[in-house]
Design an enzyme around this catalytic site. Structure first.
Site, PDB file in Angstrom:
ATOM      1  N   CYS A 101       0.835  -1.197   0.000  1.00  0.00           N
ATOM      2  CA  CYS A 101       0.000   0.000   0.000  1.00  0.00           C
ATOM      3  C   CYS A 101       0.881   1.263   0.000  1.00  0.00           C
ATOM      4  O   CYS A 101       1.516   1.564  -0.995  1.00  0.00           O
ATOM      5  CB  CYS A 101      -0.981  -0.041   1.166  1.00  0.00           C
ATOM      6  SG  CYS A 101      -2.379   1.094   0.986  1.00  0.00           S
ATOM      7  N   GLU A 110      -1.869  -9.135   4.077  1.00  0.00           N
ATOM      8  CA  GLU A 110      -1.766  -9.658   5.436  1.00  0.00           C
ATOM      9  C   GLU A 110      -3.107  -9.830   6.131  1.00  0.00           C
ATOM     10  O   GLU A 110      -3.208 -10.568   7.117  1.00  0.00           O
ATOM     11  CB  GLU A 110      -0.860  -8.750   6.283  1.00  0.00           C
ATOM     12  CG  GLU A 110      -1.437  -7.375   6.613  1.00  0.00           C
ATOM     13  CD  GLU A 110      -1.198  -6.329   5.542  1.00  0.00           C
ATOM     14  OE1 GLU A 110      -1.345  -5.134   5.850  1.00  0.00           O
ATOM     15  OE2 GLU A 110      -0.870  -6.698   4.403  1.00  0.00           O
ATOM     16  N   HIS A 153      -3.683  -5.155   0.754  1.00  0.00           N
ATOM     17  CA  HIS A 153      -3.115  -5.642   2.018  1.00  0.00           C
ATOM     18  C   HIS A 153      -3.194  -7.168   2.065  1.00  0.00           C
ATOM     19  O   HIS A 153      -4.206  -7.728   2.496  1.00  0.00           O
ATOM     20  CB  HIS A 153      -3.860  -5.039   3.211  1.00  0.00           C
ATOM     21  CG  HIS A 153      -3.577  -3.591   3.423  1.00  0.00           C
ATOM     22  ND1 HIS A 153      -2.519  -3.140   4.181  1.00  0.00           N
ATOM     23  CD2 HIS A 153      -4.201  -2.482   2.951  1.00  0.00           C
ATOM     24  CE1 HIS A 153      -2.504  -1.816   4.183  1.00  0.00           C
ATOM     25  NE2 HIS A 153      -3.511  -1.392   3.440  1.00  0.00           N
TER      26      HIS A 153
END
Length: 540
Positions: free
Chosen positions: A103, A192, A190
């Site tokens: 990001c 994660e 993202h």
């Protein structure tokens, strides 16, 4: 722990080198203020590769000395074209190690390497379908059209020299980019977060295929290393440990006892605010079953006395903390002297807090706080220990794994979070002996009914709260005027957010019936259906 979106990295911790230079393979996350930086580290560790979160200000030369296998640049709330935007040392691009920008991290990479970033015509927030243009390398085994989580208002408008687009979404032309030759990668989403369906596959590609890491970060390896390091640091000195009964302090006690045996003194201060049978069970468990001596200190009357007339929750915490310090000081002097304090600091504490104190003569970290779950503030300045913190490299889920590996029983390993002030902040208003007895009995019923049905591990927390009001009821032909009990049962991954649990009606009915029939002084049971946010898990 609270992870704010605002930039918190100026006091980010230094690399953990408490026992010397790290020899294991490591991936460094440079934190630019993302709420997900810690989560990235956890995801890396789930691949059995060690990771640490450092400040974006970390010099490239310092990173070179750590010899990372790879570097990840986190997201963040800033725009790279802002005058006050955080920038990393540009020399990191010359380290010759793979780098993944996430990001904001991707936008920074593009910006510093000659590309351009601008405010997007349309921001992209939430789930988006990722259309893969190059299914090799970073995106190997990531399914075309997979869902990824977006959260950005800026976009790449010009690619740096040597970069190419790997993937796009309907609103983001450059959703993933790479300079394959230099092993520089960026993703606008993202990977994660749990909402990114293909995120874990992408992370594994970066860790294993691009960084060429090996899965050496294991529980067994950590335990062996921790025991060796504790012995090397402590030598033949004595160590004091404040035992609370939670998974952190219990795992710490087991680990320390394995390392140094009788040099360890465990102290359990019973402040009178624990759940029914817990103090007795804890001491018996450690002394009789595990043969770890525990000094039991009964301070119930002292703590109850200081609660007289106190209704403000922060004042409760302050008084409990202050009294804990007094009792701890007296106990340590009676049992001492001690050179070290074993403290159950975890890695999130290291990331989030800069509350360390270094002895100017020895360079050793010294205790200025008891572990935060005790909620006790600073220790007296004349009660100075050197710290030994063997768990400070670990996240909570890793502590549980270590606990199991050293023989900690499942009832402690899976123990639900319990506040340091205990039942004192689950009784709204003044804490009295009668109210404590009522709440203990009600809380025991909650835990019994949930345990009997095998639901204990389904919930993050399940407990009772006593309100300082009375409600009208009817029992038999008699009117009653008694306390209500609130049931608080929530689901959560980490306690940062939580949702009220959809507990089966028959379980709620059984809990309610037993409480109003078995607990004297209660005639009503209500169920809290507030999520966090806007509410908190605890009532005080």
């Amino acid at each position: 722990m609270n992870t704010a979106v605002t930039l918190l990295t100026e006091q980010a911790p230094q690399p953990i080198e408490e026992f010397g230079q790290l020899e294991r393979q490591i991936i460094i996350i440079l934190d630019f203020g993302s709420q997900y930086s810690e989560l990235i580290a956890r995801r890396i560790r789930e691949t059995q590769v060690y990771s640490e979160v450092l400040s974006y200000r970390t010099p490239a030369e310092h990173l070179r000395q750590l010899n990372p296998k790879g570097i990840i640049l986190s997201g963040g709330p800033s725009s790279v074209y802002s005058d006050r935007a955080p920038h990393c040392d540009p020399e990191i691009w010359n380290l010759g190690v793979p780098i993944l920008g996430v990001c904001y991290g991707m936008q920074l990479m593009v910006n510093q390497l000659g590309g351009e970033v601008a405010k997007a015509d349309r921001g992209e927030y939430g789930k988006a379908s990722l259309h893969i243009d190059d299914p090799t390398d970073l995106l190997t085994n990531v399914e075309d059209g997979t869902t990824m989580w977006m959260s950005h208002g800026d976009s790449v408008t010009k690619m740096p020299p040597g970069f190419e687009v790997l993937a796009h979404t309907d609103n983001t032309p450059c959703a993933a980019v790479a300079d394959h030759e230099k092993k520089l990668y960026g993703v606008q989403f993202h990977p994660e977060v749990v909402h990114s369906v293909g995120g874990l596959a992408l992370i594994r590609n970066f860790v294993y295929h691009i960084c060429e890491c090996e899965p050496t970060w294991t529980t067994a390896a950590f335990v062996e290393e921790a025991i060796r390091e504790v012995r090397a640091k402590v030598g033949d000195k004595r160590v004091l440990l404040a035992l609370s009964g939670g998974v952190d302090s219990s795992t710490l006690a087991f680990l320390m006892h394995k390392a140094i045996g009788d040099q360890l003194t465990c102290v359990f201060i019973d402040q009178g605010f624990m759940r029914k049978y817990e103090p007795e069970r804890l001491v018996k468990l450690f002394q009789e079953q595990f043969h770890i001596p525990v000094e039991y200190v009964n301070a119930r009357d002292r703590f109850l006395d200081i609660m007289s007339g106190v209704t403000d929750p922060e004042e409760k915490r302050r008084r409990i903390g202050h009294e804990f310090i007094q009792v701890f000081e007296e106990t340590s002097k009676n049992l001492g002297p001690f050179d070290y304090l074993a403290q159950g600091t975890l890695y999130p504490d290291v990331i989030e807090s800069a509350d360390t104190n270094v002895d100017p003569q020895t360079g050793e970290r010294v205790a200025v706080k008891i572990k935060s779950h005790h909620n006790v503030g600073g220790l007296p300045k004349d009660l100075r220990f050197k710290l030994v913190e063997p768990l400070r490299k670990l996240f909570k889920d890793e502590v549980r794994k270590v606990g199991r590996s050293v023989g900690l029983p499942e009832e402690i390993v899976q123990r639900q979070p319990f506040p340091g002030p205990g039942l004192a902040i689950r009784i709204l208003g003044e804490v009295t002996a009668d109210r404590l007895n009522i709440l203990r009995d009600a809380d025991l019923i909650v835990r019994q009914e949930i345990n009997q049905r095998g639901l204990y591990n389904e919930y993050w927390q399940a407990f009772a709260v006593l309100l300082p009001i009375r409600s009208v009821g009817v029992m038999g032909d008699q009117r009653t005027y008694a306390y209500p009990i609130v049931l608080r049962i929530v689901k959560s991954e980490d306690g940062m957010t939580a949702d009220w649990a959809r507990v089966p009606y028959d379980v709620l009915e059984a809990i309610s019936n037993r409480i109003v029939n078995e607990v004297k002084g209660v005639n009503r049971v209500v169920f809290d259906i507030t999520s966090k946010p806007p509410g908190t898990i605890e009532w005080e």
